[in-house]
Design an enzyme around this catalytic site. Sequence first.
Site, mmCIF file in Angstrom:
data_model
loop_
_atom_site.group_PDB
_atom_site.id
_atom_site.type_symbol
_atom_site.label_atom_id
_atom_site.label_comp_id
_atom_site.label_asym_id
_atom_site.label_seq_id
_atom_site.Cartn_x
_atom_site.Cartn_y
_atom_site.Cartn_z
ATOM 1 N N ARG A 159 0.840 -1.200 0.000
ATOM 2 C CA ARG A 159 0.000 0.000 0.000
ATOM 3 C C ARG A 159 0.882 1.260 0.000
ATOM 4 N NH1 ARG A 159 -0.505 4.586 2.711
ATOM 5 N NH2 ARG A 159 -0.153 3.469 4.654
ATOM 6 N N ASP A 160 1.561 1.497 1.102
ATOM 7 C CA ASP A 160 2.359 2.718 1.236
ATOM 8 C C ASP A 160 3.466 2.765 0.189
ATOM 9 O OD1 ASP A 160 3.290 5.089 2.245
ATOM 10 O OD2 ASP A 160 3.482 4.400 4.300
ATOM 11 N N HIS B 200 9.135 6.635 8.567
ATOM 12 C CA HIS B 200 9.776 6.720 7.248
ATOM 13 C C HIS B 200 11.262 7.005 7.440
ATOM 14 C CE1 HIS B 200 6.414 6.932 4.135
ATOM 15 N NE2 HIS B 200 5.833 6.588 5.272
ATOM 16 N N CYS C 260 8.605 10.071 -0.173
ATOM 17 C CA CYS C 260 8.081 11.263 0.467
ATOM 18 C C CYS C 260 7.602 12.167 -0.657
ATOM 19 C CB CYS C 260 9.187 11.926 1.277
ATOM 20 S SG CYS C 260 8.683 13.479 2.007
ATOM 21 N N ASN D 276 9.555 3.890 3.586
ATOM 22 C CA ASN D 276 9.348 3.355 4.930
ATOM 23 C C ASN D 276 10.607 2.658 5.439
ATOM 24 O OD1 ASN D 276 6.230 3.372 5.612
ATOM 25 N ND2 ASN D 276 6.445 3.034 3.425
HETATM 26 ZN ZN ZN Z 1 3.835 6.021 5.346
#
Ligand code: ZN
Length: 309
Positions: free
Chosen positions: A16-17, A212, A243, A252
Site C-alpha cells: 500500500r504505502d 519513514h 516522500c 518506509n
Molecule cells: Zn507512510
Amino acid sequence: MKNLPATAVIREVGLRDGLQSIATILPTARKCEWVSRAYAAGQREIEVGSFVPPKLLPQLADTAEVLAYAQTLPGLVASVLVPNLKGAERALDANADLMLLPLSASHAHSLANLRKTPDEVVDEMRRIRAARDASGKKTLIEGGVGTAFGCALQGEVKHSEVLRLMQALLDAGADRVSLADTVGYADPRSVSDLFEQALRIAGGAFCCGHFHDTRGLALANVYAALQLGVTRFDASLAGIGGCPHAPGASGNAATEDLAFMLEASGVRTGMDLPLLLDLRQQLVHWLDGEPTHGTLWRAGLPKTFHSQP
Ligand code: ZN
C-alpha cells in the site's frame, strides 16, 4: 537487551504505502505472490492495499482481489487503508480483518491530501464506527494519526494537537490508534516524548509506530518506541515508498532491515530472514528501475547471526 519486549510484529505496508508512490503497476498475480512469500517468511500482518477510487491510485485498483487472496492464508491479518466511509463500506463488504483510517495532524497536509480538516476526519471515524456496528462485521478500526512529528507544508505540528486528535479518534469509536511519521521528521528523542504520552492516553489501544527513513532515522526511531514497550511497527520490503515532498527520498523502514535489527536484539519477530531477502530480490526485479532502499541486502547476514528458532 534489557527493557525490550520479547516479541514484536512487523506489519508489511509495502503493498500500500510503497506501491502507491511508485509509477510501476505491479500485476495482481505478483502482489499475491508477494503476500504468499511474505507469509511463508513468517509475516502475519499485511496491509494489502487501499480502498480509494482507482482513478486516484490505479496502482491499488486490485485491492479487493489481493485482499481476497490474503484471506485464504490461515492466521494472516489482512488490513486495508480506507480514506472515508465509502472505502470503509467496501472493507466491511470484503470482511477485511482491519481497516485503517488515516488522519493528518497537520491541518495544511490534511487539507492538501484529504481535502478535509483533521476534525472532519474524526467525524468520518464516527460514521465508520456506526457503519461497522450496523454491519455486524468484526472488522477492526484503526485510527492512524499521520504527520505526527511535523510536515513539509505546515512545519511544526504540536504534540498536544497530535494527542488531542488521537483521543478524539478513540472517542469517535476507533478500536485502536497508531502514530505515523509520514515525512521523516522524527528523531529518537521526539519519538520517546510523544509515544510516552500517547501510551499514557491510549494504553493498550495504542497499537503501532510507522516511521519513514527519509533522513535515515527510521530504525533508531523504532528502537526508541520499542524501549517504551511498543510492539508493532509498519515497514515495507526494500524500503519502498517515498516522500511526496522530496523526490528520490527513502520510503518506509525496510522490512528486512527492521526484522534483522529486532532479531539481532533478541526481539522475536517470527520472520525468516533468508526467505525475506530472497523475496526482496524478487521485488526489486519486479520493480526494475524504481528506487529501492535498505541496507542488509548489500552484505547479507553476518556469519555470527543466528535467528532464534
Ligand atoms: Zn507512510
